[in-house]
Design a protein around this motif. Structure first.
Motif, mmCIF file in Angstrom:
data_model
loop_
_atom_site.group_PDB
_atom_site.id
_atom_site.type_symbol
_atom_site.label_atom_id
_atom_site.label_comp_id
_atom_site.label_asym_id
_atom_site.label_seq_id
_atom_site.Cartn_x
_atom_site.Cartn_y
_atom_site.Cartn_z
ATOM 1 N N THR A 151 9.224 21.390 -1.491
ATOM 2 C CA THR A 151 9.990 21.049 -0.214
ATOM 3 C C THR A 151 8.984 19.955 0.207
ATOM 4 N N LEU A 152 7.804 20.223 0.535
ATOM 5 C CA LEU A 152 6.901 19.196 0.985
ATOM 6 C C LEU A 152 6.739 17.825 0.177
ATOM 7 N N HIS A 153 6.921 18.132 -1.225
ATOM 8 C CA HIS A 153 6.688 17.070 -2.120
ATOM 9 C C HIS A 153 7.867 16.135 -2.158
ATOM 10 N N GLN A 154 9.256 16.703 -1.732
ATOM 11 C CA GLN A 154 10.570 15.931 -1.440
ATOM 12 C C GLN A 154 10.198 15.144 -0.322
ATOM 13 N N HIS A 155 9.694 15.641 0.915
ATOM 14 C CA HIS A 155 9.403 15.283 2.011
ATOM 15 C C HIS A 155 8.478 14.094 1.845
ATOM 16 N N TYR A 156 7.554 14.066 1.024
ATOM 17 C CA TYR A 156 6.728 13.065 0.990
ATOM 18 C C TYR A 156 7.250 11.944 0.351
ATOM 19 N N LEU A 157 8.403 12.170 -0.731
ATOM 20 C CA LEU A 157 8.891 11.131 -1.655
ATOM 21 C C LEU A 157 9.675 10.238 -0.447
ATOM 22 N N ARG A 158 10.436 10.872 0.405
ATOM 23 C CA ARG A 158 11.023 10.322 1.487
ATOM 24 C C ARG A 158 10.297 9.383 2.374
ATOM 25 N N GLU A 218 0.759 -1.417 0.072
ATOM 26 C CA GLU A 218 0.037 -0.110 0.033
ATOM 27 C C GLU A 218 0.823 1.181 0.070
ATOM 28 N N LYS A 219 0.532 2.014 -1.035
ATOM 29 C CA LYS A 219 1.425 3.263 -1.052
ATOM 30 C C LYS A 219 1.350 4.431 0.202
ATOM 31 N N PHE A 220 2.344 5.299 0.463
ATOM 32 C CA PHE A 220 2.163 6.391 1.296
ATOM 33 C C PHE A 220 1.080 7.119 0.615
ATOM 34 N N SER A 221 0.119 7.706 1.594
ATOM 35 C CA SER A 221 -1.161 8.359 1.246
ATOM 36 C C SER A 221 -1.098 9.754 2.185
ATOM 37 N N LEU A 222 -1.589 10.476 1.322
ATOM 38 C CA LEU A 222 -1.452 11.874 2.079
ATOM 39 C C LEU A 222 -3.005 12.511 2.005
ATOM 40 N N GLY A 223 -3.643 12.894 2.855
ATOM 41 C CA GLY A 223 -5.003 13.520 2.831
ATOM 42 C C GLY A 223 -4.829 14.939 2.628
ATOM 43 N N LEU A 224 -5.287 15.471 1.557
ATOM 44 C CA LEU A 224 -5.434 16.922 1.425
ATOM 45 C C LEU A 224 -6.785 17.547 1.617
ATOM 46 N N THR A 225 -6.914 18.553 2.662
ATOM 47 C CA THR A 225 -8.157 19.096 2.766
ATOM 48 C C THR A 225 -7.974 20.489 3.179
ATOM 49 N N GLY A 226 -9.128 21.208 3.210
ATOM 50 C CA GLY A 226 -9.291 22.621 3.519
ATOM 51 C C GLY A 226 -10.738 22.909 3.199
ATOM 52 N N GLY A 227 -10.843 24.420 3.726
ATOM 53 C CA GLY A 227 -12.541 24.863 3.667
ATOM 54 C C GLY A 227 -12.841 25.145 2.306
ATOM 55 N N ILE A 228 -13.945 25.334 2.128
ATOM 56 C CA ILE A 228 -14.671 25.696 0.567
ATOM 57 C C ILE A 228 -13.747 27.012 0.208
ATOM 58 N N ALA A 267 7.405 8.114 1.338
ATOM 59 C CA ALA A 267 6.888 6.983 0.598
ATOM 60 C C ALA A 267 7.832 5.906 0.195
ATOM 61 N N ALA A 268 9.159 6.467 0.058
ATOM 62 C CA ALA A 268 10.196 5.475 0.107
ATOM 63 C C ALA A 268 10.689 4.509 1.436
ATOM 64 N N LYS A 269 10.391 5.503 2.557
ATOM 65 C CA LYS A 269 10.579 4.579 3.825
ATOM 66 C C LYS A 269 9.197 3.530 3.861
ATOM 67 N N LYS A 270 8.137 3.995 3.586
ATOM 68 C CA LYS A 270 7.026 3.106 3.511
ATOM 69 C C LYS A 270 6.890 1.692 2.809
ATOM 70 N N SER A 271 7.610 2.114 1.662
ATOM 71 C CA SER A 271 7.769 1.059 0.788
ATOM 72 C C SER A 271 8.873 0.004 1.055
ATOM 73 N N GLY A 272 9.558 0.479 1.865
ATOM 74 C CA GLY A 272 10.865 -0.491 2.565
ATOM 75 C C GLY A 272 11.781 -0.256 1.548
ATOM 76 N N TYR A 307 3.068 8.669 -4.675
ATOM 77 C CA TYR A 307 2.484 8.460 -3.681
ATOM 78 C C TYR A 307 0.919 8.877 -4.044
ATOM 79 N N LEU A 308 -0.043 8.605 -3.163
ATOM 80 C CA LEU A 308 -1.336 9.046 -3.314
ATOM 81 C C LEU A 308 -1.726 10.460 -2.475
ATOM 82 N N ILE A 309 -2.601 11.432 -3.264
ATOM 83 C CA ILE A 309 -3.172 12.374 -2.547
ATOM 84 C C ILE A 309 -4.645 12.086 -2.493
ATOM 85 N N PHE A 310 -5.534 11.908 -1.634
ATOM 86 C CA PHE A 310 -6.861 12.003 -1.570
ATOM 87 C C PHE A 310 -7.254 13.432 -1.257
ATOM 88 N N VAL A 311 -7.908 14.045 -2.173
ATOM 89 C CA VAL A 311 -8.697 15.471 -1.887
ATOM 90 C C VAL A 311 -9.990 15.222 -1.334
#
Ligand code: ATP
Length: 203
Positions: free
Chosen positions: A189-196, A1-11, A198-203, A107-111
């Motif tokens: 910067t955030l994307h690079q953090h998420y790549l790291r 299962e890939k690393f997943s980010l939940g992206l949220t915010g108000g209308i 994701a790499a950690k999660k996939s082992g 990685y996955l981004i759920f909006v």
């Protein structure tokens, strides 16, 4: 299962705008609003159940769900809102998981507009990114985009988590109050953090 980010915010905070910037860098986007929309189009998977539950009044001439009518119905009737959600949420969830299973991005981004409001979603994702902006900015954007009055936008916002509640649940925050190109460095910067991660999660 890939690393997943939940992206949220108000209308009107800029979820779609920011999510698209991450997609351009290689993330796979799964937008629950788009999925919900597809489910309630003509011949959408939710339409037979919606017709059965709410009758022909819920269907537009073109065969799609009558969104304006249903919005008005559920706005003042929490039981009707629960009935509609009982149809939509399981379908959104299964379509979301199908999309996740076939996604090819890094990685996955759920909006998810109401991620903070949903315990299920908070548990589903590895990390939460909140797109934040001043309420005045949200109001101005949505008034302009949707041709709504200030009072109509405020009423929608009162039905969502507050800015403070969202920030309290956030792992990361992007303040979307300036032009997009000024946010690119932060996004990268955030994307690079998420790549790291994701790499950690996939082992
Ligand atoms: P909703 O929850 O209503 O679907 P959203 O959170 O996905 O909204 P967007 O659709 O990305 O928000 O943005 C709302 C509006 O504000 C759009 O018209 C968009 O073009 C505009 N917008 C978003 N971010 C910015 C920005 N940084 N600068 C200028 N305009 C922006």
């Amino acid at each position: 299962e890939k690393f997943s980010l939940g992206l949220t915010g108000g209308i009107g905070s800029g979820k779609t705008t920011i999510a698209n910037a991450f997609q351009a860098l290689g993330a796979s986007l799964i937008d629950t609003d788009l999925i919900a929309h597809a489910l309630t189009r003509k011949d959408g998977l939710a339409m037979p159940q919606i017709r059965e539950e709410f009758g022909d009044q819920a269907i537009s001439d073109d065969g799609s769900m009558d969104r304006a009518r249903m919005r008005a119905l559920v706005f003042n009737d929490s039981a009707a809102k629960l009935r509609l959600e009982a149809i939509l949420h399981p379908l959104i969830r299964s379509q979301t998981e199908q999309a996740a299973a076939s996604a090819t991005g890094d990685y996955l981004i759920f909006v998810v507009p109401l991620l903070i409001e949903s315990g299920n979603w908070k548990q589903r994702v590895d990390r939460i990114l909140v797109v934040d902006c001043a309420e005045e900015v949200q109001i101005a954007r949505v008034m302009q985009r949707n041709q709504l009055s200030r009072e109509q936008v405020s009423a929608i916002m009162r039905n969502q988590a507050s800015r403070q509640e969202r920030l309290a649940a956030a792992d990361d925050v992007i303040v979307n109050e300036e032009e997009l190109h000024l946010l690119q460095a932060k996004i990268l910067t955030l994307h690079q953090h998420y790549l790291r991660l994701a790499a950690k999660k996939s082992g």
